[in-house]
Design an enzyme around this catalytic site. Sequence first.
Site, PDB file in Angstrom:
ATOM      1  N   GLY A 223      35.480  37.020  33.376  1.00  0.00           N
ATOM      2  CA  GLY A 223      35.308  36.273  32.126  1.00  0.00           C
ATOM      3  C   GLY A 223      33.955  36.490  31.472  1.00  0.00           C
ATOM      4  O   GLY A 223      33.691  35.953  30.396  1.00  0.00           O
TER       5      GLY A 223
ATOM      6  N   ASP B 299      35.046  45.979  40.035  1.00  0.00           N
ATOM      7  CA  ASP B 299      34.180  44.816  39.959  1.00  0.00           C
ATOM      8  C   ASP B 299      32.961  45.141  39.101  1.00  0.00           C
ATOM      9  O   ASP B 299      32.713  46.299  38.763  1.00  0.00           O
ATOM     10  CB  ASP B 299      33.743  44.448  41.387  1.00  0.00           C
ATOM     11  CG  ASP B 299      34.007  42.983  41.673  1.00  0.00           C
ATOM     12  OD1 ASP B 299      33.698  42.166  40.794  1.00  0.00           O
ATOM     13  OD2 ASP B 299      34.497  42.671  42.765  1.00  0.00           O
TER      14      ASP B 299
ATOM     15  N   LYS C 111      40.841  48.161  41.552  1.00  0.00           N
ATOM     16  CA  LYS C 111      40.148  46.981  41.038  1.00  0.00           C
ATOM     17  C   LYS C 111      38.688  47.373  40.857  1.00  0.00           C
ATOM     18  O   LYS C 111      38.074  47.924  41.776  1.00  0.00           O
ATOM     19  CB  LYS C 111      40.275  45.843  42.051  1.00  0.00           C
ATOM     20  CG  LYS C 111      39.405  44.630  41.766  1.00  0.00           C
ATOM     21  CD  LYS C 111      39.743  43.506  42.735  1.00  0.00           C
ATOM     22  CE  LYS C 111      38.722  42.389  42.735  1.00  0.00           C
ATOM     23  NZ  LYS C 111      39.047  41.353  43.742  1.00  0.00           N
TER      24      LYS C 111
ATOM     25  N   ASP D   1      35.312  33.718  41.071  1.00  0.00           N
ATOM     26  CA  ASP D   1      36.259  33.743  42.193  1.00  0.00           C
ATOM     27  C   ASP D   1      36.922  32.398  42.466  1.00  0.00           C
ATOM     28  O   ASP D   1      36.276  31.345  42.446  1.00  0.00           O
ATOM     29  CB  ASP D   1      35.538  34.188  43.469  1.00  0.00           C
ATOM     30  CG  ASP D   1      35.060  35.620  43.367  1.00  0.00           C
ATOM     31  OD1 ASP D   1      35.221  36.229  42.285  1.00  0.00           O
ATOM     32  OD2 ASP D   1      34.514  36.128  44.361  1.00  0.00           O
TER      33      ASP D   1
HETATM   34  C1  GLA Z   1      33.745  39.759  43.510  1.00  0.00           C
HETATM   35  C2  GLA Z   1      35.191  39.649  43.072  1.00  0.00           C
HETATM   36  C3  GLA Z   1      36.055  39.221  44.230  1.00  0.00           C
HETATM   37  C4  GLA Z   1      35.893  40.193  45.383  1.00  0.00           C
HETATM   38  C5  GLA Z   1      34.426  40.301  45.764  1.00  0.00           C
HETATM   39  C6  GLA Z   1      34.168  41.394  46.774  1.00  0.00           C
HETATM   40  O1  GLA Z   1      33.197  38.517  43.797  1.00  0.00           O
HETATM   41  O2  GLA Z   1      35.309  38.758  42.009  1.00  0.00           O
HETATM   42  O3  GLA Z   1      37.407  39.134  43.830  1.00  0.00           O
HETATM   43  O4  GLA Z   1      36.406  41.449  45.014  1.00  0.00           O
HETATM   44  O5  GLA Z   1      33.638  40.594  44.634  1.00  0.00           O
HETATM   45  O6  GLA Z   1      32.826  41.452  47.126  1.00  0.00           O
END
Ligand code: GLA
Length: 643
Positions: free
Chosen positions: A258, A191, A189, A278
């Site tokens: 998004g 970010d 994943k 989130d």
């Molecule tokens: C972002 C992501 C979350 C999570 C946090 C971790 O906010 O969108 O899903 O992975 O970071 O810090």
Amino acid sequence: MTTKFLGATLALLAVFPAFAADVQGDPLAPTSRWSAYSSGRAQTSPMGWSSWNAFATDIDEDKILGSAQALVDSGLARKGYRYVNIDDGWWLQRRASDGELVIRAERFPSTVRAGGLPSFRPFTDRLHAMGLKAGIYSDLGRNTCSQAYSPDDSDLPKGSVEEREVGLYGHIDQDISLFFSAWGFDFIKIDGCGLRAYAAGSEKVMSGAYRELKPLLDMDSVARSDIPGVQSLFRQIDAALIRNNPDGDFVLSLCIWGAGNVRAWGKDFGNISRTSDDINPTWGRLLTNFDSAAKRALYAHPGSWNDPDMLFIGKGDFDADHLTEARSHLSMWAMINAPLMIGMDLRNATPALLEVFGNEEVIALNQDPAGHQAVVAFDSGEVQIFVKTLSTGEKAVALFNRSAAPMAVDLTAAHLKFRDDLDVGLVDVWNGRKQSFRKQVRLHLEAHQTLVFKARGARVLAEGLYLSEQPGNVNPAVDGVRWPAPDPTIHRSAFGWQGTRGSGERPIYAGWGGAQPDSAPFGEALRIGGKKFETGIGVLANSRLEVRNQGYRQFTAIVGVNDSARDERHAVTFTVYGDGKVLATSRALKWGEEGQRISVDVSGVKIVELVARAPIDDPASLPVTWAEAALLSGSAPAQVSQH
Ligand code: GLA
């Protein structure tokens, strides 16, 4: 791509942000290819567990392996929940001498090695031996989300400014090789906080603790996001993943919430792509996250799925005392083919919650191999009806009560595109109860309840499938959105931690005006020359749709400018291509004119491309309609005639 073309390519990407492939010339020229992301392993949406919603950065090996063991012991792993993903919080630092990443070994004792840096290899070996897959987490920038937003720094990387730069920026090849070749992960994943939160004037940078990285992403303003810049980073990551996974067994999860109009192009760059910020365990936030993906059915396909964020079942509004809401959460995520990532500490899951996660009928809808995201069949503020075509030819239908009051809902055969003179059989996927109806049936929903049925009936279009019944086979390679604008239809929740300070959440998720099944791009009805159509694809002019033809022999549609168009002056020409060759071209059609029927033989054609061209700068003023667009099994002589 040669450098000679780079300047032109970037210019085109800026003009047509949804367009990602083969941009060396006219983006509307047919490519005879399917251009959505097809690397990695996500033929169906990934399922599993992630540490974030349960533990945030306070993670350790026992917590993660405890949930992994629970996946196996509860039978959830056998049912498909296989990925066990470490989210933020695993780093100690990046070693100054050679840039190698260092794990917080005190939290992950199995990583400790005599005479070397800690390695996750024993940890991933353990998960693999349990029949599971392993996921890791990183950031596009130098720094991470927790470094930007954590309330305290106890779980954050330690050391000098440089040592705390644990994100991928400047280290893509090195880190991807470490994660996949050396450590054996199967999922990543990525970010984007590192591209969002470290501007020169930000508190973090002003404090001296972090280096500036000019933001490429601006949550509040798509116009201030550097879309080609972000795409170029994802391209480099993709190339590194392919190099380090000769068997192709990886999943690339994009997490830029998004921002930067990613709801339009994420499908071209990764296996799953976050469509919103989130989730949190409140009903309002569930609606926001759901809405961010729910009307993007044409932007999800096998190999590239919309991700409205992980499940929050087990907590808050979805805990063991709120099983109606918990079931709604799983149901709607399943209907739109969202990744099913459990976010609770499974060591504490009650049998009732395990039963929710483990409903095999619901899982089967999510994992249906045809890969068609559900399409809206009825829409109001309170109730929505979503219909999903299954690989068996059956449909799944979900009646979703968004409101806090009980509701009576009429489900009709027409919602399902089934004939209304024959019986429709329904099986409730939550309790197995069967019923049948003709024409319509009245159903009762409790507050926040979702009824989900598998439905069997006689399809209105017996000899084929409307394109809006098979969104997984339709890819808006160019959707005509030239200046991305935020989508105002997404439910706006109040963030729990922010209360009602400030002016509230503004529309922030771009993609408004994108291609739609059974609707015009801005949500209006499909209508050409005063005639309304219940089915079809609505899209802006100057668009190119790729359609995967799975053995059908004929393509038909009635084409024209949608009545919602503001532009009455310019004409649109519709062209259908089969594997790159022109099969039919319409007359030049203007607003108010009757639709024109196109019917062409597509026997043996793999990719049908639907192109609508107009000599205009702003396609937003000129929505067009491929009404009743369908692939049929019978063959017909090629014809273009007046409807
Ligand atoms: C972002 C992501 C979350 C999570 C946090 C971790 O906010 O969108 O899903 O992975 O970071 O810090």
